[in-house]
Write an enzyme that holds these catalytic residues in place. Sequence first.
Site, PDB file in Angstrom:
ATOM      1  N   GLU A  19       0.806  -1.213   0.000  1.00 32.45           N
ATOM      2  CA  GLU A  19       0.000   0.000   0.000  1.00 32.45           C
ATOM      3  C   GLU A  19       0.846   1.274   0.000  1.00 32.45           C
ATOM      4  O   GLU A  19       0.345   2.364  -0.232  1.00 32.45           O
ATOM      5  CB  GLU A  19      -0.941   0.003   1.210  1.00 32.45           C
ATOM      6  CG  GLU A  19      -2.002  -1.074   1.166  1.00 32.45           C
ATOM      7  CD  GLU A  19      -1.491  -2.464   1.556  1.00 32.45           C
ATOM      8  OE1 GLU A  19      -2.109  -3.452   1.109  1.00 32.45           O
ATOM      9  OE2 GLU A  19      -0.488  -2.575   2.290  1.00 32.45           O
TER      10      GLU A  19
ATOM     11  N   GLU B 190       8.614 -17.498   4.716  1.00 28.45           N
ATOM     12  CA  GLU B 190       8.840 -18.873   4.288  1.00 28.45           C
ATOM     13  C   GLU B 190       8.810 -19.017   2.771  1.00 28.45           C
ATOM     14  O   GLU B 190       9.185 -20.053   2.234  1.00 28.45           O
ATOM     15  CB  GLU B 190       7.786 -19.789   4.912  1.00 28.45           C
ATOM     16  CG  GLU B 190       7.887 -19.850   6.423  1.00 28.45           C
ATOM     17  CD  GLU B 190       6.811 -20.730   7.040  1.00 28.45           C
ATOM     18  OE1 GLU B 190       6.143 -21.478   6.302  1.00 28.45           O
ATOM     19  OE2 GLU B 190       6.639 -20.654   8.259  1.00 28.45           O
ATOM     20  N   THR B 191       8.331 -17.981   2.074  1.00 30.12           N
ATOM     21  CA  THR B 191       8.246 -18.032   0.615  1.00 30.12           C
ATOM     22  C   THR B 191       8.966 -16.811   0.029  1.00 30.12           C
ATOM     23  O   THR B 191       9.504 -15.976   0.756  1.00 30.12           O
ATOM     24  CB  THR B 191       6.779 -18.009   0.151  1.00 30.12           C
ATOM     25  OG1 THR B 191       6.210 -16.737   0.480  1.00 30.12           O
ATOM     26  CG2 THR B 191       5.966 -19.122   0.804  1.00 30.12           C
TER      27      THR B 191
ATOM     28  N   HIS C  96       7.559 -14.333  -1.262  1.00 32.36           N
ATOM     29  CA  HIS C  96       6.623 -13.208  -1.243  1.00 32.36           C
ATOM     30  C   HIS C  96       7.310 -11.892  -0.850  1.00 32.36           C
ATOM     31  O   HIS C  96       7.082 -10.850  -1.467  1.00 32.36           O
ATOM     32  CB  HIS C  96       5.468 -13.501  -0.291  1.00 32.36           C
ATOM     33  CG  HIS C  96       4.497 -12.376  -0.139  1.00 32.36           C
ATOM     34  ND1 HIS C  96       3.615 -12.014  -1.133  1.00 32.36           N
ATOM     35  CD2 HIS C  96       4.286 -11.520   0.891  1.00 32.36           C
ATOM     36  CE1 HIS C  96       2.901 -10.987  -0.728  1.00 32.36           C
ATOM     37  NE2 HIS C  96       3.289 -10.665   0.497  1.00 32.36           N
TER      38      HIS C  96
ATOM     39  N   ARG D 149      18.569  -1.721  13.136  1.00 33.82           N
ATOM     40  CA  ARG D 149      18.489  -0.977  11.882  1.00 33.82           C
ATOM     41  C   ARG D 149      17.429   0.133  11.880  1.00 33.82           C
ATOM     42  O   ARG D 149      17.405   0.951  10.967  1.00 33.82           O
ATOM     43  CB  ARG D 149      18.205  -1.953  10.735  1.00 33.82           C
ATOM     44  CG  ARG D 149      19.378  -2.863  10.423  1.00 33.82           C
ATOM     45  CD  ARG D 149      18.955  -3.972   9.457  1.00 33.82           C
ATOM     46  NE  ARG D 149      20.103  -4.682   8.914  1.00 33.82           N
ATOM     47  CZ  ARG D 149      20.793  -5.618   9.537  1.00 33.82           C
ATOM     48  NH1 ARG D 149      20.452  -5.974  10.760  1.00 33.82           N
ATOM     49  NH2 ARG D 149      21.821  -6.207   8.950  1.00 33.82           N
TER      50      ARG D 149
END
Length: 122
Positions: A27, A54-55, A57, A97
């Site tokens: 967004e 885990e992917t 994405h 960070r």
Amino acid sequence: MLAAAAGAIKERGMTLRAVVRVPGSYEKPLATKRLLQRDDVDAVVVLGIIEHGETAHGRVMGQSVSDALVNMQLEFMKPIGVGIIGPEVFPTQIQPRLVGHAVAAVAAVEVMLIGAESPYEV
């Protein structure tokens, strides 16, 4: 991150015109575009975190958001300071960070707006 960015903006004598919160990184480009369309906004600082998942994405999201922000910067000829940590950042890497990324995003905008001394050579 917001407090660090707001402090860096104030220290540099700039004005924080708006704070827009969105649910996630996808967004951010739309919210950024809406701000860039305003006559009273000279630049935008985008903050956030894209954690390791885990992917793939997060990597896809990071690239999509990054591409959109760069394209808008060129379209509107207004700087966008990107203070997004990640993608692929692990939870243990986030805290150290937060301030640095926020301040660096503001510093990048400052360099593009007023030609402040840059630590980089071209």
